[in-house]
Design a protein around this motif. Sequence first.
Motif, PDB file in Angstrom:
ATOM      1  N   ARG A 137      24.017  -5.032  -9.501  1.00 49.89           N
ATOM      2  CA  ARG A 137      23.425  -3.770  -9.966  1.00 49.89           C
ATOM      3  C   ARG A 137      22.987  -3.898 -11.429  1.00 49.89           C
ATOM      4  NH1 ARG A 137      24.154   0.596  -6.569  1.00 49.89           N
ATOM      5  NH2 ARG A 137      25.618   0.236  -4.845  1.00 49.89           N
ATOM      6  N   LYS A 138      23.827  -4.542 -12.209  1.00 53.68           N
ATOM      7  CA  LYS A 138      23.512  -4.756 -13.629  1.00 53.68           C
ATOM      8  C   LYS A 138      22.256  -5.602 -13.792  1.00 53.68           C
ATOM      9  CE  LYS A 138      25.751  -6.277 -17.919  1.00 53.68           C
ATOM     10  NZ  LYS A 138      26.992  -6.840 -18.505  1.00 53.68           N
ATOM     11  N   VAL A 139      22.149  -6.658 -12.971  1.00 56.59           N
ATOM     12  CA  VAL A 139      20.966  -7.527 -13.019  1.00 56.59           C
ATOM     13  C   VAL A 139      19.714  -6.748 -12.652  1.00 56.59           C
ATOM     14  CG1 VAL A 139      19.821  -9.515 -11.940  1.00 56.59           C
ATOM     15  CG2 VAL A 139      22.248  -9.653 -12.544  1.00 56.59           C
ATOM     16  N   LEU A 140      19.791  -5.980 -11.579  1.00 59.31           N
ATOM     17  CA  LEU A 140      18.610  -5.270 -11.069  1.00 59.31           C
ATOM     18  C   LEU A 140      18.218  -4.094 -11.946  1.00 59.31           C
ATOM     19  CD1 LEU A 140      19.459  -5.529  -7.288  1.00 59.31           C
ATOM     20  CD2 LEU A 140      17.611  -6.707  -8.510  1.00 59.31           C
ATOM     21  N   GLU A 141      19.156  -3.570 -12.728  1.00 57.98           N
ATOM     22  CA  GLU A 141      18.793  -2.546 -13.714  1.00 57.98           C
ATOM     23  C   GLU A 141      17.893  -3.138 -14.786  1.00 57.98           C
ATOM     24  OE1 GLU A 141      22.379  -0.940 -15.307  1.00 57.98           O
ATOM     25  OE2 GLU A 141      22.897   0.178 -13.476  1.00 57.98           O
ATOM     26  N   GLN A 142      18.167  -4.387 -15.160  1.00 58.50           N
ATOM     27  CA  GLN A 142      17.380  -5.055 -16.194  1.00 58.50           C
ATOM     28  C   GLN A 142      16.110  -5.686 -15.635  1.00 58.50           C
ATOM     29  OE1 GLN A 142      19.713  -7.403 -19.219  1.00 58.50           O
ATOM     30  NE2 GLN A 142      21.414  -6.985 -17.838  1.00 58.50           N
ATOM     31  N   ASN A 143      16.209  -6.170 -14.386  1.00 57.75           N
ATOM     32  CA  ASN A 143      15.073  -6.864 -13.787  1.00 57.75           C
ATOM     33  C   ASN A 143      14.962  -6.483 -12.314  1.00 57.75           C
ATOM     34  OD1 ASN A 143      13.029  -8.582 -13.081  1.00 57.75           O
ATOM     35  ND2 ASN A 143      14.190 -10.481 -13.357  1.00 57.75           N
ATOM     36  N   PRO A 144      14.354  -5.313 -12.026  1.00 60.26           N
ATOM     37  CA  PRO A 144      14.268  -4.820 -10.651  1.00 60.26           C
ATOM     38  C   PRO A 144      13.482  -5.737  -9.712  1.00 60.26           C
ATOM     39  CG  PRO A 144      13.699  -3.105 -12.247  1.00 60.26           C
ATOM     40  CD  PRO A 144      13.745  -4.389 -12.992  1.00 60.26           C
ATOM     41  N   CYS A 145      12.653  -6.634 -10.261  1.00 60.42           N
ATOM     42  CA  CYS A 145      11.806  -7.495  -9.435  1.00 60.42           C
ATOM     43  C   CYS A 145      12.460  -8.843  -9.115  1.00 60.42           C
ATOM     44  CB  CYS A 145      10.467  -7.727 -10.142  1.00 60.42           C
ATOM     45  SG  CYS A 145       9.514  -6.224 -10.401  1.00 60.42           S
ATOM     46  N   ASN A 146      13.724  -8.996  -9.459  1.00 61.20           N
ATOM     47  CA  ASN A 146      14.413 -10.253  -9.189  1.00 61.20           C
ATOM     48  C   ASN A 146      14.694 -10.345  -7.695  1.00 61.20           C
ATOM     49  OD1 ASN A 146      16.409 -12.311  -8.879  1.00 61.20           O
ATOM     50  ND2 ASN A 146      16.932 -12.112 -11.046  1.00 61.20           N
ATOM     51  N   LYS A 147      13.853 -11.107  -6.978  1.00 68.31           N
ATOM     52  CA  LYS A 147      13.943 -11.166  -5.517  1.00 68.31           C
ATOM     53  C   LYS A 147      15.268 -11.775  -5.044  1.00 68.31           C
ATOM     54  CE  LYS A 147      11.436 -12.604  -1.369  1.00 68.31           C
ATOM     55  NZ  LYS A 147      12.683 -12.952  -0.644  1.00 68.31           N
ATOM     56  N   SER A 148      15.709 -12.835  -5.719  1.00 65.87           N
ATOM     57  CA  SER A 148      16.956 -13.489  -5.319  1.00 65.87           C
ATOM     58  C   SER A 148      18.126 -12.524  -5.448  1.00 65.87           C
ATOM     59  CB  SER A 148      17.192 -14.726  -6.190  1.00 65.87           C
ATOM     60  OG  SER A 148      18.395 -15.354  -5.831  1.00 65.87           O
ATOM     61  N   ALA A 149      18.170 -11.798  -6.563  1.00 67.82           N
ATOM     62  CA  ALA A 149      19.251 -10.825  -6.764  1.00 67.82           C
ATOM     63  C   ALA A 149      19.159  -9.699  -5.744  1.00 67.82           C
ATOM     64  CB  ALA A 149      19.185 -10.267  -8.180  1.00 67.82           C
ATOM     65  N   THR A 150      17.946  -9.276  -5.434  1.00 63.15           N
ATOM     66  CA  THR A 150      17.746  -8.203  -4.446  1.00 63.15           C
ATOM     67  C   THR A 150      18.249  -8.635  -3.069  1.00 63.15           C
ATOM     68  OG1 THR A 150      15.810  -7.379  -5.642  1.00 63.15           O
ATOM     69  CG2 THR A 150      16.041  -6.723  -3.332  1.00 63.15           C
ATOM     70  N   ASP A 151      17.895  -9.842  -2.662  1.00 58.30           N
ATOM     71  CA  ASP A 151      18.316 -10.341  -1.352  1.00 58.30           C
ATOM     72  C   ASP A 151      19.829 -10.513  -1.286  1.00 58.30           C
ATOM     73  OD1 ASP A 151      15.684 -10.360  -0.584  1.00 58.30           O
ATOM     74  OD2 ASP A 151      15.392 -12.517  -0.911  1.00 58.30           O
ATOM     75  N   TYR A 152      20.390 -11.099  -2.330  1.00 65.22           N
ATOM     76  CA  TYR A 152      21.841 -11.269  -2.365  1.00 65.22           C
ATOM     77  C   TYR A 152      22.546  -9.913  -2.358  1.00 65.22           C
ATOM     78  CZ  TYR A 152      22.018 -16.340  -3.322  1.00 65.22           C
ATOM     79  OH  TYR A 152      21.948 -17.715  -3.220  1.00 65.22           O
ATOM     80  N   HIS A 153      21.972  -8.959  -3.072  1.00 62.47           N
ATOM     81  CA  HIS A 153      22.597  -7.641  -3.169  1.00 62.47           C
ATOM     82  C   HIS A 153      22.615  -6.946  -1.802  1.00 62.47           C
ATOM     83  CE1 HIS A 153      23.006  -3.516  -5.270  1.00 62.47           C
ATOM     84  NE2 HIS A 153      24.183  -4.060  -5.104  1.00 62.47           N
ATOM     85  N   LYS A 154      21.575  -7.128  -1.037  1.00 66.17           N
ATOM     86  CA  LYS A 154      21.544  -6.557   0.321  1.00 66.17           C
ATOM     87  C   LYS A 154      22.699  -7.119   1.151  1.00 66.17           C
ATOM     88  CE  LYS A 154      16.542  -5.724   0.603  1.00 66.17           C
ATOM     89  NZ  LYS A 154      15.262  -6.168   1.217  1.00 66.17           N
ATOM     90  N   PHE A 155      22.913  -8.417   1.035  1.00 71.53           N
ATOM     91  CA  PHE A 155      24.010  -9.060   1.768  1.00 71.53           C
ATOM     92  C   PHE A 155      25.357  -8.513   1.301  1.00 71.53           C
ATOM     93  CE2 PHE A 155      27.253 -12.442   1.732  1.00 71.53           C
ATOM     94  CZ  PHE A 155      27.378 -12.663   3.102  1.00 71.53           C
TER      95      PHE A 155
END
Length: 272
Positions: free
Chosen positions: A228-246
Amino acid sequence: MSSLYWESPDGKIKKNVISIGDSGIKPAEGSECKLIITNATEDLSQYSNIVIGDVDFDFGRKLEICVTTMFKNEVANFIVLVEREYSFTLELTDFKFDGLLYEWDARKKYDYAEFQKEKGRTHFSNGNIREAGFRFNKGIKIASSIPIDVQDPPEHVDGVSIAEINQLKAILYNNLGTCFFKKEHWHLVIEFCDKVFIYDVNNLKASYRIAVAYMKDGNFEKADMYFRKVLEQNPCNKSATDYHKFVKFKLKEAIEKCDLMAKRMIGDILKT
């Protein structure tokens, strides 16, 4: 046992003095040394001029230890064990003493830690992860040896700002964490990313790596927090988004299992 014989505590270096050199100081960290190497089991001519603390790889560091046991103009036979056995005769013809490490001022230590950082980056780029980790770790030790008053910290020490020192520590801890990330040593990734946050609480790279490490370690609550912290700073981070879904799926799955267990427990109680 003769004082002309010396053996390292780990037994991997054995020394026999052939000719006693001049009394006085011995080379230390940062000393520029001129060597004559003879009777070697293989070509060691590349080590004719070395700087203590700068020589790479296991044999190079063992050679540094050999040299730091010697006086100027001393000649000695050495046997060194590093995966295989090396034997050679070493003469320390000259060296430039750079003072003992504890005597260095903050600027000198800072510059030396920077030098170790750059050596580490070069090794990392070349795929030498172990050697890179050694250099980053050494840089951390040097930077951390700069004395800073904890109760009343100054803004500068010997002309170096505390902000610069802290930024360098954050980079070195982050780089060391990256080495362990490559090796998938997740508990060490967590340890060193936590140290990054001491100096740079919102470091994006460290936040991403610690999130992945917690996920791989099965701590999905912590992983969720850092993703969540990563995506607050960089919402377009695809790797973080995919991992976060998991991670969110695993958290949902855990909640559902807990709910099911609770229902079964209640059911069992009602039956009694």
